[in-house]
Design a protein around this motif. Sequence first.
Motif, short mmCIF file in Angstrom:
data_model
loop_
_atom_site.label_atom_id
_atom_site.label_comp_id
_atom_site.label_asym_id
_atom_site.label_seq_id
_atom_site.Cartn_x
_atom_site.Cartn_y
_atom_site.Cartn_z
N ASN A 1 -0.78 -17.79 -12.16
CA ASN A 1 -0.49 -18.10 -10.77
C ASN A 1 1.04 -18.28 -10.67
O ASN A 1 1.57 -19.33 -10.96
CB ASN A 1 -1.24 -19.37 -10.36
CG ASN A 1 -1.01 -19.78 -8.91
OD1 ASN A 1 -1.24 -20.92 -8.54
ND2 ASN A 1 -0.56 -18.86 -8.07
N ALA A 2 1.71 -17.20 -10.28
CA ALA A 2 3.19 -17.19 -10.26
C ALA A 2 3.68 -17.63 -8.88
O ALA A 2 3.23 -17.10 -7.87
CB ALA A 2 3.69 -15.80 -10.60
N GLY A 3 4.61 -18.59 -8.86
CA GLY A 3 5.09 -19.12 -7.58
C GLY A 3 4.03 -20.06 -7.01
O GLY A 3 3.62 -19.95 -5.86
N CYS A 4 3.60 -21.01 -7.85
CA CYS A 4 2.43 -21.86 -7.49
C CYS A 4 2.80 -22.97 -6.53
O CYS A 4 1.92 -23.66 -6.02
CB CYS A 4 1.81 -22.45 -8.74
SG CYS A 4 2.89 -23.63 -9.60
N SER A 5 4.09 -23.19 -6.31
CA SER A 5 4.55 -24.25 -5.42
C SER A 5 3.95 -25.60 -5.83
O SER A 5 3.82 -25.88 -7.03
CB SER A 5 4.24 -23.88 -3.97
OG SER A 5 4.87 -24.81 -3.12
N THR A 6 3.53 -26.42 -4.86
CA THR A 6 3.07 -27.77 -5.18
C THR A 6 1.62 -27.82 -5.68
O THR A 6 1.04 -28.89 -5.83
CB THR A 6 3.23 -28.67 -3.93
OG1 THR A 6 2.90 -27.90 -2.76
CG2 THR A 6 4.64 -29.16 -3.78
N GLY A 7 1.01 -26.66 -5.92
CA GLY A 7 -0.26 -26.64 -6.64
C GLY A 7 -1.52 -26.41 -5.82
O GLY A 7 -2.59 -26.21 -6.38
N GLU A 8 -1.40 -26.39 -4.50
CA GLU A 8 -2.60 -26.24 -3.67
C GLU A 8 -3.35 -24.96 -4.05
O GLU A 8 -4.59 -24.92 -4.05
CB GLU A 8 -2.23 -26.21 -2.19
CG GLU A 8 -1.87 -27.58 -1.60
CD GLU A 8 -0.43 -28.01 -1.85
OE1 GLU A 8 0.23 -27.47 -2.77
OE2 GLU A 8 0.04 -28.92 -1.13
N GLU A 9 -2.57 -23.90 -4.37
CA GLU A 9 -3.20 -22.62 -4.70
C GLU A 9 -3.96 -22.71 -6.03
O GLU A 9 -5.09 -22.24 -6.14
CB GLU A 9 -2.09 -21.57 -4.79
CG GLU A 9 -2.55 -20.15 -4.87
CD GLU A 9 -1.37 -19.19 -4.68
OE1 GLU A 9 -1.44 -18.37 -3.77
OE2 GLU A 9 -0.37 -19.26 -5.43
N VAL A 10 -3.34 -23.33 -7.02
CA VAL A 10 -3.99 -23.35 -8.33
C VAL A 10 -5.24 -24.26 -8.31
O VAL A 10 -6.26 -23.94 -8.94
CB VAL A 10 -2.98 -23.70 -9.46
CG1 VAL A 10 -2.56 -25.13 -9.47
CG2 VAL A 10 -3.58 -23.36 -10.82
#
Length: 290
Positions: free
Chosen positions: A122-131
């Motif tokens: 997960n590249a560019g995951c930011s603050t983690g909501e996506e992961v």
Amino acid sequence: MNRAEVVSEPPPAGDDQEDEDLERIEIRLLLEGIYSRYGFDFRDYAPASLKRRLWRRIDAEGLTSVSGLQEKVLHDSACMERLLLDLSINVTAMFRDPSFYAALREKVVPLLRTYPFTRIWNAGCSTGEEVYSIAMLLREEGLYDRTRIYATDINDSVIERARHGVFPLDKMREYTQNYINAGGKRAFSEYYVAGYDGAQFQHSLVENVVFAQHNLASDGSFNEFNTIVCRNVMIYFDRPLQDRVHELFYESLAMFGVLALGHKESLKFSPYERCYEVLDGQEKLYRKVR
Ligand SMILES: C[S@@+](CC[C@H](N)C(=O)[O-])C[C@H]1O[C@@H](n2cnc3c(N)ncnc32)[C@H](O)[C@@H]1O
């Protein structure tokens, strides 16, 4: 000549152009300086949005020019941290674009099932909501225990927040709706506990997640993946940098691995377009086939 006459005199033709050229030079020097001093490479970011964000920081710091910002950023690493937050645009959400997650479930999960063990980047995951969203989906599909997810971002401070997994309580209503629209199979509220600081998501969701800093503009491949999810990141890059990242992803994907991009992104016109088949054109899901 009095002051009124000076002010009302129209600027000589070409002044605006000269200002713009000068500003372009200043921005180039600033970005070179940031790269040499801190190693963050913003030299190939799309110019219009970059300029807007630089000026936002210039104003916020009480400065008046790009050169002023350069001076401050080079001597004050706290100012660099603030600028990094401005430039890295961390907007994200859980189950952002629910139809994407529905397609992931329907079209990618069956492919992942065919492997005894899978790696997802997960590249560019930011603050983690996506992961966390990806982890929930995999858990519901019975795949989480045989998956390792690598969640990376250029920005250390967002990764730190992702590790904690505390998200704003006032977002839970929106995220619950996203989760339902994405085909979620449980009650969304099972995944978190509401606390004073926000909604604390189950730590077990990130047991199989490796968080690390990684810069898509300058770092290389670090593993072989069955799926790469990189959404709403390349939209900020200019064409050559997008091509660089496509090369990196192509090299990092196993044969028949899946690349997932954001709704506004595409493989079209990239030198790697012909190496993939389209799994879902709407949801920007591609499968490496050569
Ligand atoms: C708009 S957010 C997208 C977050 C998430 N992928 C989503 O779609 O919700 C863009 C993220 O890309 C990260 N980013 C920007 N440039 C990057 C780079 N060169 N390498 C790695 N990550 C980068 C930013 O720090 C930010 O967290």
